[in-house]
Scaffold this active site. Sequence first.
Site, short mmCIF file in Angstrom:
data_model
loop_
_atom_site.label_atom_id
_atom_site.label_comp_id
_atom_site.label_asym_id
_atom_site.label_seq_id
_atom_site.Cartn_x
_atom_site.Cartn_y
_atom_site.Cartn_z
CE1 TYR A 49 -3.15 -2.89 0.13
CE2 TYR A 49 -3.99 -2.03 2.18
CZ TYR A 49 -4.06 -2.93 1.15
OH TYR A 49 -5.06 -3.88 1.13
CE LYS A 82 1.69 -18.45 -1.28
NZ LYS A 82 0.96 -19.71 -1.02
CG ASP A 133 -2.00 -20.35 0.38
OD1 ASP A 133 -1.29 -20.21 1.39
OD2 ASP A 133 -1.62 -21.01 -0.61
CG ASP A 163 -7.42 -4.55 3.70
OD1 ASP A 163 -8.51 -4.62 4.31
OD2 ASP A 163 -7.22 -3.74 2.79
CG ASP A 190 -12.39 -6.66 4.94
OD1 ASP A 190 -12.30 -6.13 6.07
OD2 ASP A 190 -12.39 -6.01 3.89
#
Length: 359
Positions: free
Chosen positions: A137, A188, A220, A244, A248
């Site tokens: 970001y 990851k 994942d 993020d 959610d």
Amino acid sequence: MRIAVLPGDGIGKEVTAQAVKALQAVLDRGSYELHEAPLGEEGYKAAGDPLPRATLDLARQCDAILMGAAGVIEDERRPPSQAAGTGVLRLRKELELFANFRPAFLFPELIGASTLKPKVVEGLDIMILRELNGGLYYAQPRGIETDASGERVGFNTMRYSESEVARIGRVAFETARKRRRKVCSVDKSNVLETSALWREVMICVGRDYPDVELSHMFVDAAAMVLLRRPTQFDVIVSENTFGDILSDEAAMLTGSIGMLPSASMGTGKKGLYEPVHGSAPDIAGRDIANPLGAILSAAMMLRYSFDLEQSATEIEQAVRSVLRGGYRTADILEPGTRQVGTEEMGDRVADAIRRGRPS
């Protein structure tokens, strides 16, 4: 207590108003000041900037910030740097608020509102800790360019320093010490060098917390386990993008993203408090948005920035009392419950706070 109130855009204005009602019900007059300022598209309208200088100055001067949501439909047609939603990203960066606390807690009264089976989500109580100031970001270089063949190419950079990872790692371990003493670091590292460094630093930081169990999970796999066995988690810590997405996802375990509060903290007591949902312009102005995430964000503000544990608990107990009474906004409506609007839900929580307070 000086509190900056940044309602923002869309339903942010509606839900923030209800959070203010809760604060007014639980705090003594004269103990606080509320100062409102524009953010997001409202900032554009006021000063041509999603984070106007006056809003940033106010946020710096206040002890805490209560925010609604920032962003409008037009953002989808704007370059990312010009989107109204970037106002909050810049605000977090300017105030060095690097640790985003996103609790995913299931009120027993809402166990039927979750899309998962009750036996899967019963007892859900997770704290997702998201690093806020680094990663995709913010890192440079980024942009959209035209290559030698004339084709447009978009690119972003995922970047973290050891100190940035160690900083959020220490917050995760300290948080776990106050809970069930388990940290799951999500990365990851089988693909990304950034994640390989992330894992190495987390292991190093973990050595200073021998009383806290540290585990690791690829993002994942973590997304899958959140749906399969969510109650196995205590504290999840992750970088900006992964955090993020996972937070959610976790929101849906609780019945609705409208239920979840968040706190963005730095090294001190100042924090930015907001519900995790967006501005939802498609339902703005219809009095159907769920204000409970915003109200619970106000409770987090009282607890984290002002050490007002009793007042925070009073708000949380009032929310549960209203849910126990069968009142629901549209997103958490179930058979046998009564649908109420945004404003009525806020009124009922405020009334429940007043009834529960000593005279």
